[in-house]
Design an enzyme around this catalytic site. Structure first.
Site, PDB file in Angstrom:
ATOM      1  N   SER A 197       0.969  -1.108  -0.083  1.00 21.99           N
ATOM      2  CA  SER A 197       0.221   0.038  -0.080  1.00 21.99           C
ATOM      3  C   SER A 197       0.872   1.516   0.032  1.00 21.99           C
ATOM      4  CB  SER A 197      -0.992  -0.092   1.326  1.00 21.99           C
ATOM      5  OG  SER A 197      -2.000   0.764   1.106  1.00 21.99           O
ATOM      6  N   ARG A 269     -11.766   7.355   8.334  1.00 25.23           N
ATOM      7  CA  ARG A 269     -11.434   5.981   8.391  1.00 25.23           C
ATOM      8  C   ARG A 269     -12.451   4.997   7.924  1.00 25.23           C
ATOM      9  NH1 ARG A 269      -6.846   2.911   8.635  1.00 25.23           N
ATOM     10  NH2 ARG A 269      -6.777   1.319  10.277  1.00 25.23           N
ATOM     11  N   ASP A 362      -8.892  -6.516  -4.356  1.00 26.38           N
ATOM     12  CA  ASP A 362      -8.581  -5.249  -4.022  1.00 26.38           C
ATOM     13  C   ASP A 362      -9.157  -4.230  -5.067  1.00 26.38           C
ATOM     14  OD1 ASP A 362      -7.325  -2.799  -3.292  1.00 26.38           O
ATOM     15  OD2 ASP A 362      -5.435  -3.943  -3.071  1.00 26.38           O
ATOM     16  N   HIS A 392      -8.200  -5.180  -0.097  1.00 26.18           N
ATOM     17  CA  HIS A 392      -6.962  -4.437  -0.097  1.00 26.18           C
ATOM     18  C   HIS A 392      -6.440  -5.147   1.461  1.00 26.18           C
ATOM     19  CE1 HIS A 392      -3.873  -1.648  -0.390  1.00 26.18           C
ATOM     20  NE2 HIS A 392      -4.043  -1.102   0.875  1.00 26.18           N
ATOM     21  N   ASP A 393      -7.294  -5.280   2.204  1.00 26.28           N
ATOM     22  CA  ASP A 393      -6.724  -5.625   3.675  1.00 26.28           C
ATOM     23  C   ASP A 393      -6.079  -7.165   3.546  1.00 26.28           C
ATOM     24  OD1 ASP A 393      -6.830  -3.618   5.304  1.00 26.28           O
ATOM     25  OD2 ASP A 393      -8.684  -4.181   6.227  1.00 26.28           O
TER      26      ASP A 393
HETATM   27  C1  LIG Z   1       0.251  -2.139   7.346  1.00 26.54           C
HETATM   28  C2  LIG Z   1      -0.362  -1.182   8.170  1.00 26.54           C
HETATM   29  O1  LIG Z   1      -0.043  -0.155   8.295  1.00 26.54           O
HETATM   30  S1  LIG Z   1      -1.758  -1.899   8.947  1.00 26.54           S
HETATM   31  C3  LIG Z   1      -2.305  -0.850  10.095  1.00 26.54           C
HETATM   32  C4  LIG Z   1      -2.722  -1.808  11.273  1.00 26.54           C
HETATM   33  N1  LIG Z   1      -3.932  -1.658  11.603  1.00 26.54           N
HETATM   34  C5  LIG Z   1      -4.951  -1.575  11.043  1.00 26.54           C
HETATM   35  O2  LIG Z   1      -4.996  -1.183   9.729  1.00 26.54           O
HETATM   36  C6  LIG Z   1      -6.184  -1.755  11.946  1.00 26.54           C
HETATM   37  C7  LIG Z   1      -7.353  -1.627  11.232  1.00 26.54           C
HETATM   38  N2  LIG Z   1      -8.021  -2.801  10.926  1.00 26.54           N
HETATM   39  C8  LIG Z   1      -8.162  -3.474   9.704  1.00 26.54           C
HETATM   40  O3  LIG Z   1      -7.701  -2.871   8.907  1.00 26.54           O
HETATM   41  C9  LIG Z   1      -8.500  -4.726   9.696  1.00 26.54           C
HETATM   42  O4  LIG Z   1      -9.088  -4.988  11.027  1.00 26.54           O
HETATM   43  C10 LIG Z   1      -7.281  -6.069   9.900  1.00 26.54           C
HETATM   44  C11 LIG Z   1      -6.824  -6.054   8.584  1.00 26.54           C
HETATM   45  C12 LIG Z   1      -6.161  -5.523  10.607  1.00 26.54           C
HETATM   46  C13 LIG Z   1      -7.747  -7.134  10.291  1.00 26.54           C
HETATM   47  O5  LIG Z   1      -8.771  -7.827   9.705  1.00 26.54           O
HETATM   48  P1  LIG Z   1      -9.814  -8.698  10.484  1.00 26.54           P
HETATM   49  O6  LIG Z   1      -9.381  -9.526  11.062  1.00 26.54           O
HETATM   50  O7  LIG Z   1     -10.685  -9.136   9.167  1.00 26.54           O
HETATM   51  O8  LIG Z   1     -10.914  -7.742  11.218  1.00 26.54           O
HETATM   52  P2  LIG Z   1     -12.270  -6.947  10.966  1.00 26.54           P
HETATM   53  O9  LIG Z   1     -12.236  -6.210   9.764  1.00 26.54           O
HETATM   54  O10 LIG Z   1     -13.164  -8.324  10.966  1.00 26.54           O
HETATM   55  O11 LIG Z   1     -12.460  -6.135  12.091  1.00 26.54           O
HETATM   56  C14 LIG Z   1     -12.549  -7.027  13.629  1.00 26.54           C
HETATM   57  C15 LIG Z   1     -13.186  -5.859  14.444  1.00 26.54           C
HETATM   58  O12 LIG Z   1     -14.303  -5.550  14.238  1.00 26.54           O
HETATM   59  C16 LIG Z   1     -15.483  -5.604  15.205  1.00 26.54           C
HETATM   60  N3  LIG Z   1     -16.649  -5.879  14.577  1.00 26.54           N
HETATM   61  C17 LIG Z   1     -16.953  -6.933  13.829  1.00 26.54           C
HETATM   62  N4  LIG Z   1     -18.163  -6.757  13.593  1.00 26.54           N
HETATM   63  C18 LIG Z   1     -18.854  -5.734  14.209  1.00 26.54           C
HETATM   64  C19 LIG Z   1     -19.938  -5.074  14.276  1.00 26.54           C
HETATM   65  N5  LIG Z   1     -21.053  -5.871  13.794  1.00 26.54           N
HETATM   66  N6  LIG Z   1     -19.927  -3.973  14.970  1.00 26.54           N
HETATM   67  C20 LIG Z   1     -19.105  -3.339  15.741  1.00 26.54           C
HETATM   68  N7  LIG Z   1     -17.604  -3.946  15.538  1.00 26.54           N
HETATM   69  C21 LIG Z   1     -17.738  -5.028  14.984  1.00 26.54           C
HETATM   70  C22 LIG Z   1     -14.712  -6.546  15.896  1.00 26.54           C
HETATM   71  O13 LIG Z   1     -15.229  -6.860  16.994  1.00 26.54           O
HETATM   72  C23 LIG Z   1     -13.202  -6.681  15.949  1.00 26.54           C
HETATM   73  O14 LIG Z   1     -12.987  -5.428  16.714  1.00 26.54           O
HETATM   74  P3  LIG Z   1     -11.308  -5.176  17.568  1.00 26.54           P
HETATM   75  O15 LIG Z   1     -10.538  -5.286  16.132  1.00 26.54           O
HETATM   76  O16 LIG Z   1     -11.755  -3.933  18.203  1.00 26.54           O
HETATM   77  O17 LIG Z   1     -11.233  -6.635  18.152  1.00 26.54           O
HETATM   78  N1  LIG Z   2      -4.880  -1.074   7.282  1.00 26.63           N
HETATM   79  C1  LIG Z   2      -3.959  -0.524   6.464  1.00 26.63           C
HETATM   80  C2  LIG Z   2      -4.549  -0.249   5.124  1.00 26.63           C
HETATM   81  C3  LIG Z   2      -3.940   0.825   4.055  1.00 26.63           C
HETATM   82  O1  LIG Z   2      -3.289   0.026   3.521  1.00 26.63           O
HETATM   83  C4  LIG Z   2      -3.537   0.754   7.041  1.00 26.63           C
HETATM   84  O2  LIG Z   2      -4.260   1.527   7.666  1.00 26.63           O
HETATM   85  O3  LIG Z   2      -2.450   1.275   6.702  1.00 26.63           O
END
Ligand SMILES: CC(=O)SCCNC(=O)CCNC(=O)[C@H](O)C(C)(C)COP(=O)(O)OP(=O)(O)OC[C@H]1O[C@@H](n2cnc3c(N)ncnc32)[C@H](O)[C@@H]1OP(=O)(O)O
Ligand SMILES: N[C@@H](CCO)C(=O)O
Length: 413
Positions: A197, A269, A362, A392-393
């Site tokens: 990304s 976001r 993606d 993308h994720d």
């Molecule tokens: C390379 C980088 O720079 S990445 C930056 C690192 N982190 C991020 O981007 C964090 C943002 N999160 C994400 O992008 C994604 O969650 C990922 C890729 C990290 C993980 O994906 P997944 O495992 O599929 O998680 P998903 O998208 O299902 O989200 C799960 C969360 O949604 C919550 N959720 C699921 N359904 C619901 C709902 N109906 N209502 C409210 N919350 C919900 C879960 O409880 C969980 O919460 P938590 O993360 O606080 O424990």
């Molecule tokens: N989860 C990633 C997605 C963008 O590549 C981030 O927030 O950095």
């Protein structure tokens, strides 16, 4: 599609998918609650500040930086983490570059105050595809970031946070700062520079700016030039942050109530998160299921709305809005071909052996953009594809597939 897709989602082994409608969290639960602007525990800047969470972070001052856009940062500091040991030949160094809201903490190694592992824990660590028992891994927080590197929440020479005065930084500026980090660490050439990304944008820029300093590149779910479609999405995210009255043009760090533009950042976001997932997944996973205990016909939400609220709220509590704006603008102006005769001419100057990876679902960084990268870099093989329902994720989620691809590439290197 439906049957096959459902089967694939079901077989994906993911630990958490949408719970049955009756068992989704109650509205008062943190997962079910809407974004609550006044309840945010964060201060006006949710940026990291010295002394907050030292963990294992180190810092390097890379000096003043003349910026591509004409401005100047008088002193640039990068926060970074390292794992493993640089060998005597100095040829086992790997640079890992994070995406928009990532940071320097890549591995699963615990760190104080953070319950979750680093963002690429499955890919980087002892015995992992990027094996820290073998490689010296360096992961900086990007220039413009809010996790220890110089950014808009840093203190300017006049003793006040930069805020709205922070200049525009380009991907090229970010790589110039990272070259300063490599110099400081005594790394003449990287065995591998890898990122996805926004991190992948810097990977490509490393290849074009300093071809003699990179032997291998891995550009994952990224593009050589930001497309009109991407700019359009990034634009709406900027607008959401800037429309929040608490943004105050970017000068919110000294807000008397200590509150920042959490609402605007959360909405940004949410817009972004939709592009990080596939339409197929959102339909299959959430469809039209109401959030537990809520009635969409009486002002309540569907589960997918609650899901987006959750992700928006979560980011707003951990990230600095100005950094979000600065890095989004950086992505908007990303163009590997600028002043290099165009994208294809720039790609042709990259001499490193290059791995290009796309996620088939993606909808933000399209596989066609990866195809263009692979076609343009002489040392690139055919695009490797991650098959994923998640969009993308997928570069974060499909650890097994990505790990196998990276392992194979490292063996070839
Ligand atoms: C390379 C980088 O720079 S990445 C930056 C690192 N982190 C991020 O981007 C964090 C943002 N999160 C994400 O992008 C994604 O969650 C990922 C890729 C990290 C993980 O994906 P997944 O495992 O599929 O998680 P998903 O998208 O299902 O989200 C799960 C969360 O949604 C919550 N959720 C699921 N359904 C619901 C709902 N109906 N209502 C409210 N919350 C919900 C879960 O409880 C969980 O919460 P938590 O993360 O606080 O424990
Ligand atoms: N989860 C990633 C997605 C963008 O590549 C981030 O927030 O950095």
């Amino acid at each position: 599609m439906s049957t096959e897709h459902t089967a694939r989602v079901a077989a994906s082994g993911r630990p958490h998918r949408l719970a049955a409608p009756g068992s989704v969290p109650a509205p008062a639960d943190r997962h079910g609650a809407p974004v609550a602007p006044t309840a945010s525990p964060t201060r006006a800047s949710s940026a990291w500040r010295e002394g907050d969470d030292p963990g294992r972070r180190q810092f390097v001052d890379v000096g003043p930086l003349d910026l591509e856009g004409g401005g100047r940062l008088p002193g640039v500091r990068l926060a970074y983490e390292t794992w493993g040991t640089l060998n005597a030949a100095g040829d086992n160094a790997v640079l890992v570059l994070h995406a928009l809201t990532g940071d320097s903490h890549v591995t699963g190694e615990p760190r104080p105050g953070h319950p979750t592992p680093g963002w690429w824990a499955s890919l980087v660590g002892p015995g992992a595809p990027i094996d820290t028992d073998r490689y010296f891994v360096v992961a900086p927080n990007v220039l413009g970031g809010c996790q220890g590197s110089t950014g808009p929440s840093s203190i300017a020479p006049d003793g006040r946070p930069w805020g709205s005065r922070f200049p525009h930084v380009t991907v090229r500026d970010q790589v110039a700062a990272e070259i300063g980090l490599a110099d400081a660490l005594g790394i003449e050439s990287w065995a591998l520079v890898i990122g996805a990304s926004m991190g992948g944008q810097r990977v490509l820029e490393w290849g074009a700016t300093a071809p003699e300093r990179v032997r291998g590149l891995a550009a994952i779910a990224t593009a050589a030039q930001t497309s009109g479609d991407q700019i359009a999405s990034f634009h709406t995210q900027l607008a959401a942050v800037q429309a929040d009255p608490r943004f105050a043009g970017g000068d919110y760090y000294d807000a008397p109530d200590g509150e920042g533009p959490h609402v605007g950042l959360g909405i940004a976001r949410q817009i972004a998160h939709q592009t990080y997932r596939s339409a197929l997944e959102l339909d299959e996973r959430f469809g039209r299921i109401p959030q537990g205990g809520e009635n969409p016909f009486e002002g309540g939400r569907f589960a997918v709305q609650s899901y987006l609220d959750h992700h928006g709220d979560k980011l707003a509590r951990r990230f600095d809005a100005n950094t979000y704006v600065v890095l989004t603008r950086t992505m908007i102006t990303h163009d590997l071909g600028r002043d290099r005769g165009g994208v294809d001419a720039a790609l042709a100057t990259i001499t490193a052996k290059t791995l290009v990876v796309a996620v088939d679902s993606d909808r933000l960084f399209l596989p066609a953009q990866s195809e263009r990268i692979a076609a343009g870099i002489p040392g690139a093989g055919p695009v490797r594809t991650i098959h994923s329902d998640f969009g993308h994720d997928g570069f974060l989620i499909e650890a097994e597939q990505l790990g196998a691809i990276v392992t194979e590439f490292l063996a070839e290197l």
